[in-house]
Motif scaffolding. Sequence first.
Motif, PDB file in Angstrom:
ATOM      1  N   GLU A 110       0.734  -1.198  -0.018  1.00  0.00           N
ATOM      2  CA  GLU A 110       0.156  -0.113  -0.008  1.00  0.00           C
ATOM      3  C   GLU A 110       0.874   1.192   0.024  1.00  0.00           C
ATOM      4  OE1 GLU A 110      -3.594   1.945   2.775  1.00  0.00           O
ATOM      5  OE2 GLU A 110      -2.851  -0.037   3.213  1.00  0.00           O
ATOM      6  N   ASN A 141     -10.083  10.441   2.196  1.00  0.00           N
ATOM      7  CA  ASN A 141     -10.193   9.845   3.443  1.00  0.00           C
ATOM      8  C   ASN A 141     -10.769  10.732   4.467  1.00  0.00           C
ATOM      9  OD1 ASN A 141      -9.121   7.154   2.558  1.00  0.00           O
ATOM     10  ND2 ASN A 141      -6.942   7.765   3.037  1.00  0.00           N
ATOM     11  N   THR A 163      -5.326  11.318  -1.925  1.00  0.00           N
ATOM     12  CA  THR A 163      -5.229  10.414  -0.823  1.00  0.00           C
ATOM     13  C   THR A 163      -6.178  11.008   0.328  1.00  0.00           C
ATOM     14  OG1 THR A 163      -3.325   9.269  -1.832  1.00  0.00           O
ATOM     15  CG2 THR A 163      -4.017   8.695   0.609  1.00  0.00           C
ATOM     16  N   ASP A 164      -5.305  12.036   0.959  1.00  0.00           N
ATOM     17  CA  ASP A 164      -5.772  12.316   2.183  1.00  0.00           C
ATOM     18  C   ASP A 164      -7.229  12.994   1.944  1.00  0.00           C
ATOM     19  OD1 ASP A 164      -3.504  11.674   3.370  1.00  0.00           O
ATOM     20  OD2 ASP A 164      -2.535  13.422   3.219  1.00  0.00           O
ATOM     21  N   THR A 185      -5.010   9.867   7.938  1.00  0.00           N
ATOM     22  CA  THR A 185      -5.651   9.583   6.871  1.00  0.00           C
ATOM     23  C   THR A 185      -4.947   8.666   5.849  1.00  0.00           C
ATOM     24  OG1 THR A 185      -4.895  11.433   6.143  1.00  0.00           O
ATOM     25  CG2 THR A 185      -6.974  11.504   6.879  1.00  0.00           C
ATOM     26  N   ASP A 186      -3.322   8.946   5.878  1.00  0.00           N
ATOM     27  CA  ASP A 186      -2.651   8.096   5.093  1.00  0.00           C
ATOM     28  C   ASP A 186      -1.844   6.731   6.008  1.00  0.00           C
ATOM     29  OD1 ASP A 186      -0.681   9.177   6.458  1.00  0.00           O
ATOM     30  OD2 ASP A 186       0.062  10.337   4.735  1.00  0.00           O
ATOM     31  N   LYS A 187      -2.197   6.742   7.168  1.00  0.00           N
ATOM     32  CA  LYS A 187      -1.647   5.685   7.938  1.00  0.00           C
ATOM     33  C   LYS A 187      -0.162   5.720   8.411  1.00  0.00           C
ATOM     34  CE  LYS A 187      -4.945   1.907   5.964  1.00  0.00           C
ATOM     35  NZ  LYS A 187      -5.209   0.676   5.333  1.00  0.00           N
ATOM     36  N   LYS A 195       1.087   4.284  -2.665  1.00  0.00           N
ATOM     37  CA  LYS A 195       0.671   5.667  -2.261  1.00  0.00           C
ATOM     38  C   LYS A 195       1.488   6.645  -2.272  1.00  0.00           C
ATOM     39  CE  LYS A 195      -3.610   4.249   0.088  1.00  0.00           C
ATOM     40  NZ  LYS A 195      -4.393   4.459   1.225  1.00  0.00           N
ATOM     41  N   VAL A 196       2.670   6.311  -1.842  1.00  0.00           N
ATOM     42  CA  VAL A 196       3.933   7.275  -1.487  1.00  0.00           C
ATOM     43  C   VAL A 196       4.998   6.993  -2.128  1.00  0.00           C
ATOM     44  CG1 VAL A 196       2.806   7.875   0.696  1.00  0.00           C
ATOM     45  CG2 VAL A 196       4.583   6.199   0.882  1.00  0.00           C
ATOM     46  N   ASP A 222      -1.896  15.253   0.969  1.00  0.00           N
ATOM     47  CA  ASP A 222      -2.110  14.821  -0.257  1.00  0.00           C
ATOM     48  C   ASP A 222      -3.556  14.900  -0.752  1.00  0.00           C
ATOM     49  OD1 ASP A 222      -1.031  13.342  -2.903  1.00  0.00           O
ATOM     50  OD2 ASP A 222      -2.611  12.149  -2.442  1.00  0.00           O
TER      51      ASP A 222
END
Length: 530
Positions: free
Chosen positions: A93, A412, A408-409, A347-349, A97-98, A405
């Motif tokens: 993940e 979420n 993504t963020d 939000t992005d873990k 994502k990053v 971001d």
Amino acid sequence: MNKETNHTHDSLPQYPESYWRDSVELPIFPRLNENKKADAVIVGGGIAGITTAYLLVKEGLSVILLEASTILNGTTGHTTAKITAQHDVIYDELINKVGLENARLYYQANMDAIHFIKQTIQDHSIDCGYSEQDAYLYTNSEEGLTKLKKEAEAYKKLGIQGEEVEKMPLDVPLKGSLVMKNQAKFHPLQYLATLVKYILEHGGSIYEHTTAEDVEKVNVVDKKVTTADQHEIVCSHVVSCSHFPFHDGLGFYFARMYAERSYVLAYKTDNDFPEGMYLSVDTPQRSVRTTPLADGQKLVIIGGGSHKTGQGICTIEYYEALQEFAEKKFGLRNISYRWSAQDLITTDKIPYIGKLSGGSEHIYVATGFRKWGMSQGTLSALLLRDIILKRENQYEKLYSPTRFDLATDGKNLAVQNADVAKHLIAGKLEIVREKAENLAHGQGGVVSVNGKRAGAYRDEEGELYVVDTTCTHMGCEVEWNEGERSWDCPCHGSRFSYTGDVMEGPAKKSLARLQTNTNNIDNVDNEILS
């Protein structure tokens, strides 16, 4: 010392208690009762706050640590205590994502934390049951197998020492497993008690039952931390290692994170239970590890049952599900301890660690560890030390609290805040017919008082406690948590004791007490106090 009597709910211990807390005697610290001055004030007495204080004291800074309750009584005292970079199926993940490089930095940062803990234990000769272990993710479903294969590919891309394996020491139904080598486990409070001792011996100060309420700028260099008792500490640096930052700094952390609770049962056993640390990727997830006991037995620690705070089924049922798993899979029957923990998820873990949002100079935050606080709390301390001392650290950008971001963020954030709105409205529209006078001893729940929603709990002696159920943070209606005897907010995770006192933020004010000290109540509606 464990509590195996007065069980209810099919032999569950009546009251929650952590083995880590029960097996260690920690020093008691006073409440701050005067104004002070220091180089750094650290708020929060868990692994992140204590390790940060330890590192800054080692650098020669004068440090004051403030804890609203008692040290090591929050998530750190209620962890499963795995020291690992294997944070569920996270690396595939993260790569998506990053990016590959940031995913590699995430792994390296957590491995740095593991190495630091190991070296610190060696430096101080700490007897804390530290043991290097293999950590396993496993599944018994086709969907889970697909996840593990993607995660195994991510391990290869990142150079993580691990691989897919067909078998593992734990005897559970298995379609696939992924091992990460050179991880560890320990007794977290035995480890941190030594760091606390070092802090005190080298000039640091710790104050308990001292709530930091706000921080403001005094001059170009200094800040002033004000406590709930209106005492002040002037300092150069302020570090918030509480769950939600006590000072938001326009970071809107309550909207950028959500709270989850998870549950643990612990069983004594004489059986030759396998070593290793295990986490299923199937739902509901199950975590398994052991810890040695002084009498030669082992304590098998089984965790799982995550849900958003204040939401989900009756909390006792999560314990009962773990109980069923332990008995069916391993034949474990005599529960020695039960406890639960609360964790914050960004939000992005990825945790928020670094300079506080909103341009607050020399104010720092560490939060959002997503259930992996042993490694993430430690890496927080290492990163914050370097930022405070103006040393370069390759992880600063990855963990920056100011990152955002939109793709993504933003998505979420919208989902989380829609969930908040739903529970805010539902709580206000709920029709309540239950009366407080109908509660049995040891029972709590939402009741109607003068036609309005309230919360009531009758203790084992019959004393009744009635509170306003409107959360003092943003006005959501709290729900009764039977397993912990607390009032939990489904919107942002604030928790209150049955007497209304704050147990978890972001709320700072207690729930309003409506009625107390009435043992024989015929009609609470007529006796309510405003």
